[in-house]
Design an enzyme around this catalytic site. Sequence first.
Site, PDB file in Angstrom:
ATOM      1  N   SER A  82       1.820  31.788   3.416  1.00  0.00           N
ATOM      2  CA  SER A  82       2.637  31.515   2.078  1.00  0.00           C
ATOM      3  C   SER A  82       1.455  31.306   1.065  1.00  0.00           C
ATOM      4  O   SER A  82       0.297  30.652   1.532  1.00  0.00           O
ATOM      5  CB  SER A  82       3.569  30.409   2.012  1.00  0.00           C
ATOM      6  OG  SER A  82       2.935  29.345   2.089  1.00  0.00           O
TER       7      SER A  82
ATOM      8  N   ASP B 209      12.787  32.911  -3.325  1.00  0.00           N
ATOM      9  CA  ASP B 209      13.070  31.636  -2.966  1.00  0.00           C
ATOM     10  C   ASP B 209      13.770  30.915  -4.255  1.00  0.00           C
ATOM     11  O   ASP B 209      14.916  30.132  -4.300  1.00  0.00           O
ATOM     12  CB  ASP B 209      11.886  30.481  -2.523  1.00  0.00           C
ATOM     13  CG  ASP B 209      11.609  31.049  -1.201  1.00  0.00           C
ATOM     14  OD1 ASP B 209      11.811  32.190  -0.693  1.00  0.00           O
ATOM     15  OD2 ASP B 209      10.841  30.395  -0.639  1.00  0.00           O
TER      16      ASP B 209
END
Lengths: 406, 406, 406, 406
Positions: free
Chosen positions: B183, B18
């Site tokens: 996550s 990310d």
Amino acid sequence: MTDSSINRVVLAYSGGLDTSVILKWLQQTYNCEVVTFTADLGQGEELEPARKKAEMAGVKPEHIFIDDLREEFVKDYVYPMMRANALYEGLYLLGTSIARPLIAKRQIEIARQVNADAVSHGATGKGNDQVRFELGYYALAPDIKVIAPWREWDLTSRTKLIEFAEAHQIPVSKDKRGEAPFSTDANLLHTSSEGKVLEDPWDEVPDYVYSRTVNPEDAPDTPEVITIDFERGDAVAVNGEGLSPASLLAKLNDLGRAHGIGRLDLVENRFVGMKSRGMYETPGGTILHLAHRGIEQITLDRGAAHLKDELMPRYAELLYNGFWFSPEREMLQAAIDHSQAKVTGTVRLKLYKGSVIVTGRKSPHSLYSEKVVTFEDDQGAYDQRDAAGFIKLNALRLRLLGRRDA
Amino acid sequence: MTDSSINRVVLAYSGGLDTSVILKWLQQTYNCEVVTFTADLGQGEELEPARKKAEMAGVKPEHIFIDDLREEFVKDYVYPMMRANALYEGLYLLGTSIARPLIAKRQIEIARQVNADAVSHGATGKGNDQVRFELGYYALAPDIKVIAPWREWDLTSRTKLIEFAEAHQIPVSKDKRGEAPFSTDANLLHTSSEGKVLEDPWDEVPDYVYSRTVNPEDAPDTPEVITIDFERGDAVAVNGEGLSPASLLAKLNDLGRAHGIGRLDLVENRFVGMKSRGMYETPGGTILHLAHRGIEQITLDRGAAHLKDELMPRYAELLYNGFWFSPEREMLQAAIDHSQAKVTGTVRLKLYKGSVIVTGRKSPHSLYSEKVVTFEDDQGAYDQRDAAGFIKLNALRLRLLGRRDA
Amino acid sequence: MTDSSINRVVLAYSGGLDTSVILKWLQQTYNCEVVTFTADLGQGEELEPARKKAEMAGVKPEHIFIDDLREEFVKDYVYPMMRANALYEGLYLLGTSIARPLIAKRQIEIARQVNADAVSHGATGKGNDQVRFELGYYALAPDIKVIAPWREWDLTSRTKLIEFAEAHQIPVSKDKRGEAPFSTDANLLHTSSEGKVLEDPWDEVPDYVYSRTVNPEDAPDTPEVITIDFERGDAVAVNGEGLSPASLLAKLNDLGRAHGIGRLDLVENRFVGMKSRGMYETPGGTILHLAHRGIEQITLDRGAAHLKDELMPRYAELLYNGFWFSPEREMLQAAIDHSQAKVTGTVRLKLYKGSVIVTGRKSPHSLYSEKVVTFEDDQGAYDQRDAAGFIKLNALRLRLLGRRDA
Amino acid sequence: MTDSSINRVVLAYSGGLDTSVILKWLQQTYNCEVVTFTADLGQGEELEPARKKAEMAGVKPEHIFIDDLREEFVKDYVYPMMRANALYEGLYLLGTSIARPLIAKRQIEIARQVNADAVSHGATGKGNDQVRFELGYYALAPDIKVIAPWREWDLTSRTKLIEFAEAHQIPVSKDKRGEAPFSTDANLLHTSSEGKVLEDPWDEVPDYVYSRTVNPEDAPDTPEVITIDFERGDAVAVNGEGLSPASLLAKLNDLGRAHGIGRLDLVENRFVGMKSRGMYETPGGTILHLAHRGIEQITLDRGAAHLKDELMPRYAELLYNGFWFSPEREMLQAAIDHSQAKVTGTVRLKLYKGSVIVTGRKSPHSLYSEKVVTFEDDQGAYDQRDAAGFIKLNALRLRLLGRRDA
């Protein structure tokens, strides 16, 4: 300084050695009639022997009151407190504190019924219970007279107490002759132990002090999963079975006992100004406390939840200090109860070797929105760009500060 | 609405997919230099790969910052929070919240050093972390520009993100191609997990989500007893061995991990207005929290202890919401720290299959007085008759009330 | 129950009739040496007569202590309290409460110096002052003995007191022979009056009770405008003239007196459990309180200001109840003082016929930003669109609630 | 980003220039029907002209709502707030804040009645009122659309606004052409003024800004004495004359106006993050606030009173920030209202040249006991010796501390 005007006194009477001595001492010292009141709060002792002992001490049959208060205790005292998530000093579930106001209330009712002018209890002059009893008495009957023998008499050692008992034909069981290694209080919510072998806060609590829970090491090797249903903040069912408040707490006590749940070794601050060390066993209450937090997590709004958390220490302190019958406790209760209208649903918990954890919660009134919180596409339920403005305005005062103080 | 005036931006860079995409996206979108900052907060990942990736993305070597902040993290952030006994919503030890201010602070320092005009982070627009980062940025550098890619770009699905990565030679590991089932965030204090498989708060957290603790059922069958020494409110030794803050927390993490301690399944209220469900593992922090309460029990006066308990929920809320660098947090900290001067001594704890309990505490500054509290003759340390007056005056207002309202 | 082991006692001695009787009574009853301590706290009486009276009563010259504590009183007690904006029960500026800890502290210092084993004061058994004195004594000298004659002796009526005085050659001034129509306490901060003619809370306070302020109706017909400068939360100058704390308060007292400022007719709740009705005159303190709020308005951040407002009632209660020397008061003070670092600047006030209002404030550390707040074009200092996101996220939880409860 | 799906919008419409422009702008921009809602909250303007203007702008007669909400405003909003003794930042009586929730509530009711899909208001993007309106809208109708023209349009200067008005046949009165020197808001509780000439917090508020009160210097030279009767916390009569809530407040406004009461020059902290300077005139509300404190002094127990004082700042902040329709405000209200059951009686006040003071209070439910508090012989109502024990136990923890820290 005994008050010769006392004619009739209602004594909180357990039937044990101490209150039996008090009974006799009151009769002698105040030359008054003693009315005994023995409450079943789930302490797990038979109460009929108390009747016999009272009779033997000359109490008139119609002056012997033995009441089963278990349902009232849990419904009107334990449950309101659980709605508050009350913990004294971060850890203690207030099992002794919460029982005293009910005893005081019933004593005053009986005093009115039998036209007594005084009440008495067996709490010592160093503890919190004397305060809790007496604040209750005075709040409910401002002009009642209160006799606290432990603060008045000279039977200040165990030896003297036993001598007095023997001189007055009060039976002294063998185990009472020696010094008990600690003292206890018990009711449906908890058992507390303190004194003697517990007095050094560095010494581990000996195994034999525990009476309400198995040692976690001896608990089953397999976790047990249970559910608790709540309605408007109160537990109403365990594993789907609807139960009255007292039955429900008893059921949770059984479960907690088996899994060694709810032991607490604590040094706490008494209202009378000293620190004391106690050991508490609150098996069912510990489960209930966590379960209630669990159901609140999905049914309570943040504003309500955070306000409750901020008010809780004050509420717990009031209970601990004996201010159940006070305007400020009632005000806090009004606020707390107002928040519970939708605290309805089911919590799943796992019990295992001394620990209890919430593993799931669901509710028809859940405020949790998977649609809003999801990591997936939320289809417009939440516009991430709103967060920019939210942060900017929350930051504005900090930025003005930062510029000034740079 | 991208700001064309940005020349250089400091990115909180983990080296993962990310933030690697963000790095590239920033370079492209803002046509600016990116400076990467990678912090070791004890998350347990190697950081050197981040350097390589940054280099490959064209970041100048002198613009790659990799700092070991573990000691600063524990000493200046975790420890002050532990002094407060902070728990968010009664249960959560704030492991993620407490790490963000330090990252923000270091980013701003680097921004000043390299003369950057902006900072950026990889937090999404739905979470708390964006708030915590940005309130920190703005408090410390009121005129800094903040770029929050997740609130700006159109890489809103994993598919698009991976397409972007592949189009820009950003390596995508195999396991990142599929959807991760949840996550995580990790640092020396805790690991948090949320999203996907955790989104239904009724579903039990699957076993594979846990990474920092063994399942209590797999923990040793024999309890482990440890001691922690405190000085002025901070832990300084475990089992008598003096350790730096980070080493000490690491040591407690090892102990907690082995005994399955510190798991928490929570539905919490985010500052941005929604409820979310998370799973936290805080092995060492859970031990530390209880140990700190244990040592306070004998070294803190009641007035100080109760004030701390009343201030705590507010303090925890401020940390959770990202207001570490705010005057009100600093004010509360000043009050809390003032109370810790004598919070020195030793706590003994027992770790066993998911639970940790205090079994003893001692201190050269103990306020616990066996002489005063004893059930035995206290030789005048406490006059029980004082209690009568104490109760009478505490009751006076209740009696006046009772008379009025009778 | 007098304690025969007392050899030397330090008496808080005003030189008036009551403490003169106490002096003699102590000598007789305890057969001990009395050390007198007379403090100038700005009560506006000459203190040298107290010396003579003490000498006449046989107190050794080296045992007569007369101290001017005015500067210490204002600097170390009044000013810290003003930083807190303390008001008891919303209205009372705590003028009596704040003086007691200083007297207690000095008494204990003297007791140590002269090797006394006891202290004594002339406060009655119904009031707050006995509590304030004695909590101070015990906090600073835990093993000191305390003699409170009003709770011990049998001189319970004025007639008996005067008989005792006459029997012991204590001069009784003419106006003391009759019953005073009310009793007063005074120091640099205020004068309080209570009792007798004030006992019915429906009766208006008679004009002759006021001594420190003119009747607003008799105050000048023209307002007077003044300025007060603050540094770090403390007033340092009036109308531009730098003044020591005590001189400054005296100056404000003169101004307030002339304009009839600071009268308060109050029914308050005493710590000992009853309500009492008092009349307070706090001319300078009233001005100072409002001026301090005025300067905080532009120099204090919202977070700090609101936290101060929430802590204030607790702080005021602690002072009122006599807990100046307590850890919790010190903790609150630490928080409050932390907030005052930039509370520097100038406030302009208008005094007129009993009222004081702030008409302007300025500061080199002002957080007020005309640029941000202006109705005019703010050139980008504030983006109104940010408000949309701010509101949306603040509303989110309310919307989720609204949907559930619809 | 206008939403083309909007068909009908309910506008909070004053009939003034700004909301007339908004009316037209909404019709044009959203191509939607506008429903106008004009509330009489006692702002002292005729409302029928608003009807004409709305008709001229093409609003259907059945879509023009003009409601007299004065009684509801005072009874259900002002009075509950007065029960709380609410003051924002120690001084401000929240006159603007308290009006917004009622307007929002009525707008939502109308929206439901006319089947509108949106609501709109004329508050700017810098102020608090946008937040108060919109939090109200969202709480009551979570899926309503909100149009805040000041945050959306480009009519950002007065010139542009007037051009728009002229281009659309909206009458612009002469005094609106120039820049008004300040802006105001008014209702039965107060008038607020801010902006322009008030923007420098050092500049004194010019005389011409005041509209609701005479200058104290011009007020009568003779004080006026009034009485207010309360029942269960609410004012019900002035000078013995029973009045409805709105009539009573109007009566007090007349009295306050004549005596120059209730002016406040304040720099306050807005929820949106900036400081602003305002001038408030709250003549009747100021009298009411002090009178309510007066009656509480004799009818409220200390525990209730102090809890109220501690909760008040939070309550006031919630109102100021727009959280009237929130669970936490309702919880606090429940607590506060619980305390008011016996807040019944009469307060006497003196009004004189800008100041209002309580000079007496009486109640059939008074807790004030002359018998207990008296300086005279109390015939056993209070035993002074009780104070010794009270102090000893309150001091115990301080003595233990003192011994430790010596």
